[in-house]
Design an enzyme around this catalytic site. Sequence first.
Site, PDB file in Angstrom:
ATOM      1  N   SER A 146      43.593  41.270  29.768  1.00 52.36           N
ATOM      2  CA  SER A 146      44.016  40.208  28.848  1.00 52.36           C
ATOM      3  C   SER A 146      44.678  40.834  27.622  1.00 52.36           C
ATOM      4  O   SER A 146      44.329  41.957  27.235  1.00 52.36           O
ATOM      5  CB  SER A 146      42.815  39.388  28.371  1.00 52.36           C
ATOM      6  OG  SER A 146      43.209  38.470  27.367  1.00 52.36           O
ATOM      7  N   TYR A 159      34.186  39.095  25.212  1.00 58.24           N
ATOM      8  CA  TYR A 159      35.405  38.954  26.015  1.00 58.24           C
ATOM      9  C   TYR A 159      36.409  40.053  25.666  1.00 58.24           C
ATOM     10  O   TYR A 159      36.919  40.751  26.548  1.00 58.24           O
ATOM     11  CB  TYR A 159      36.011  37.570  25.782  1.00 58.24           C
ATOM     12  CG  TYR A 159      37.218  37.282  26.656  1.00 58.24           C
ATOM     13  CD1 TYR A 159      37.064  36.975  28.003  1.00 58.24           C
ATOM     14  CD2 TYR A 159      38.507  37.309  26.132  1.00 58.24           C
ATOM     15  CE1 TYR A 159      38.166  36.711  28.808  1.00 58.24           C
ATOM     16  CE2 TYR A 159      39.615  37.046  26.930  1.00 58.24           C
ATOM     17  CZ  TYR A 159      39.438  36.743  28.263  1.00 58.24           C
ATOM     18  OH  TYR A 159      40.530  36.487  29.067  1.00 58.24           O
TER      19      TYR A 159
HETATM   20  N1  LIG Z   1      44.535  31.700  31.256  1.00 61.77           N
HETATM   21  C1  LIG Z   1      44.862  32.589  30.362  1.00 61.77           C
HETATM   22  O1  LIG Z   1      45.627  32.303  29.449  1.00 61.77           O
HETATM   23  C2  LIG Z   1      44.330  34.002  30.455  1.00 61.77           C
HETATM   24  C3  LIG Z   1      44.801  34.928  29.518  1.00 61.77           C
HETATM   25  C4  LIG Z   1      44.371  36.239  29.606  1.00 61.77           C
HETATM   26  C5  LIG Z   1      43.522  36.623  30.643  1.00 61.77           C
HETATM   27  N2  LIG Z   1      43.080  35.708  31.543  1.00 61.77           N
HETATM   28  C6  LIG Z   1      42.192  36.171  32.616  1.00 61.77           C
HETATM   29  O2  LIG Z   1      42.646  35.673  33.862  1.00 61.77           O
HETATM   30  C7  LIG Z   1      41.543  35.542  34.750  1.00 61.77           C
HETATM   31  C8  LIG Z   1      41.526  34.137  35.325  1.00 61.77           C
HETATM   32  O3  LIG Z   1      41.319  33.219  34.258  1.00 61.77           O
HETATM   33  P1  LIG Z   1      41.801  31.704  34.272  1.00 61.77           P
HETATM   34  O4  LIG Z   1      42.388  31.440  32.943  1.00 61.77           O
HETATM   35  O5  LIG Z   1      42.568  31.412  35.502  1.00 61.77           O
HETATM   36  O6  LIG Z   1      40.350  31.009  34.290  1.00 61.77           O
HETATM   37  P2  LIG Z   1      39.715  29.811  35.085  1.00 61.77           P
HETATM   38  O7  LIG Z   1      40.687  28.714  35.289  1.00 61.77           O
HETATM   39  O8  LIG Z   1      38.444  29.527  34.392  1.00 61.77           O
HETATM   40  O9  LIG Z   1      39.416  30.441  36.527  1.00 61.77           O
HETATM   41  C9  LIG Z   1      38.369  31.355  36.712  1.00 61.77           C
HETATM   42  C10 LIG Z   1      38.148  31.566  38.196  1.00 61.77           C
HETATM   43  O10 LIG Z   1      37.038  32.462  38.373  1.00 61.77           O
HETATM   44  C11 LIG Z   1      36.021  31.817  39.157  1.00 61.77           C
HETATM   45  N3  LIG Z   1      34.712  32.283  38.676  1.00 61.77           N
HETATM   46  C12 LIG Z   1      34.136  32.030  37.478  1.00 61.77           C
HETATM   47  N4  LIG Z   1      32.925  32.591  37.407  1.00 61.77           N
HETATM   48  C13 LIG Z   1      32.730  33.232  38.588  1.00 61.77           C
HETATM   49  C14 LIG Z   1      31.660  34.001  39.139  1.00 61.77           C
HETATM   50  N5  LIG Z   1      30.519  34.237  38.446  1.00 61.77           N
HETATM   51  N6  LIG Z   1      31.804  34.510  40.379  1.00 61.77           N
HETATM   52  C15 LIG Z   1      32.927  34.267  41.093  1.00 61.77           C
HETATM   53  N7  LIG Z   1      33.970  33.553  40.635  1.00 61.77           N
HETATM   54  C16 LIG Z   1      33.866  33.043  39.394  1.00 61.77           C
HETATM   55  C17 LIG Z   1      36.273  30.316  38.978  1.00 61.77           C
HETATM   56  O11 LIG Z   1      35.801  29.516  40.048  1.00 61.77           O
HETATM   57  P3  LIG Z   1      34.277  28.914  40.119  1.00 61.77           P
HETATM   58  O12 LIG Z   1      34.064  28.120  38.879  1.00 61.77           O
HETATM   59  O13 LIG Z   1      34.269  28.108  41.382  1.00 61.77           O
HETATM   60  O14 LIG Z   1      33.405  30.112  40.223  1.00 61.77           O
HETATM   61  C18 LIG Z   1      37.797  30.311  38.946  1.00 61.77           C
HETATM   62  O15 LIG Z   1      38.313  30.391  40.265  1.00 61.77           O
HETATM   63  C19 LIG Z   1      40.292  35.881  33.939  1.00 61.77           C
HETATM   64  O16 LIG Z   1      39.933  37.226  34.171  1.00 61.77           O
HETATM   65  C20 LIG Z   1      40.764  35.697  32.509  1.00 61.77           C
HETATM   66  O17 LIG Z   1      40.014  36.447  31.592  1.00 61.77           O
HETATM   67  C21 LIG Z   1      43.455  34.397  31.464  1.00 61.77           C
END
Ligand SMILES: NC(=O)c1ccc[n+]([C@@H]2O[C@H](COP(=O)([O-])OP(=O)(O)OC[C@H]3O[C@@H](n4cnc5c(N)ncnc54)[C@H](OP(=O)(O)O)[C@@H]3O)[C@@H](O)[C@H]2O)c1
Length: 252
Positions: A146, A159
């Site tokens: 991130s 985080y």
């Molecule tokens: N969106 C952004 O702007 C952003 C920016 C920087 C970095 N990121 C990174 O990108 C990645 C994805 O984030 P996102 O924004 O797409 O978040 P999100 O929409 O919350 O998706 C998270 C995913 O991880 C799964 N998950 C959560 N807890 C879990 C667990 N204990 N075991 C297995 N699976 C789990 C969730 O499904 P379930 O709830 O079914 O488990 C979901 O598929 C993360 O590493 C985040 O830190 C995102």
Amino acid sequence: MELFSLAGKNALVTGGTRGIGLMIARGLLQAGAARVHISSRKPEACEKAAAELAEFGEVVPIPADISTEAECLRLAEAVGDGPLHILVNNAGATWGAPLAEFPASAWDKVVDLNLKAPFYLTRALLPRLREAATPDDPARVINIGSVDGIMTPGERYSYTASKAGIHQLTRVLAKELGPEGVTVNAIAPGPFESKMMAATLDAFGEVIAGTVPLRRIGRPDDMAGTAVFLASRAGSYVNGAVIPVDGGLTTL
Ligand SMILES: NC(=O)c1ccc[n+]([C@@H]2O[C@H](COP(=O)([O-])OP(=O)(O)OC[C@H]3O[C@@H](n4cnc5c(N)ncnc54)[C@H](OP(=O)(O)O)[C@@H]3O)[C@@H](O)[C@H]2O)c1
């Protein structure tokens, strides 16, 4: 174009049921991946995403809560025998609270999932990754870090530390696994639409977009494009890189 083709390759995308993981899973399939395993905690979310992605290729849903080593091992086992060309360690969680109130549970939850799970899963899948590797075409591990692991956001203490940690772990594993034909790189996303970002973007979306030098938030193709590059022949010689995909946010 063949340089960016993933024809014949098998992948696992953790957290592949929504948000950034779903963007990447779709991108890998559209680039020709033979089979993409997607995983998350909720079985119904896995089934729904698999059905949504089915038009692009073969998708295998595997529910698992990877916040423990035992579940990482079970997931690795469930992926099955045979070569695994691409592992995307994407599942992640965040937590925000003032310093004085920041709970111990917010360290455990976030570090277990964002930092320890990629380590356990990569290690457990090494035999499959080694099997996929050839001298000209290494197997690929792509960790999702991130911009918060590069910049200094307030209130997301565990985080930001977990994301800086996964960036460093990426470099360490790249050095160690490179000689075995496995590259390890990280993508450091800026703001992308997802459940994790929904409340933030609802409240501050315009301000955030206005702050990014490219004046917009990320789109699914921005994320898919970088993942496909790293997973394909085009990215064969990239190892130990942490690539911001953030419209220039980390230049500020
Ligand atoms: N969106 C952004 O702007 C952003 C920016 C920087 C970095 N990121 C990174 O990108 C990645 C994805 O984030 P996102 O924004 O797409 O978040 P999100 O929409 O919350 O998706 C998270 C995913 O991880 C799964 N998950 C959560 N807890 C879990 C667990 N204990 N075991 C297995 N699976 C789990 C969730 O499904 P379930 O709830 O079914 O488990 C979901 O598929 C993360 O590493 C985040 O830190 C995102």
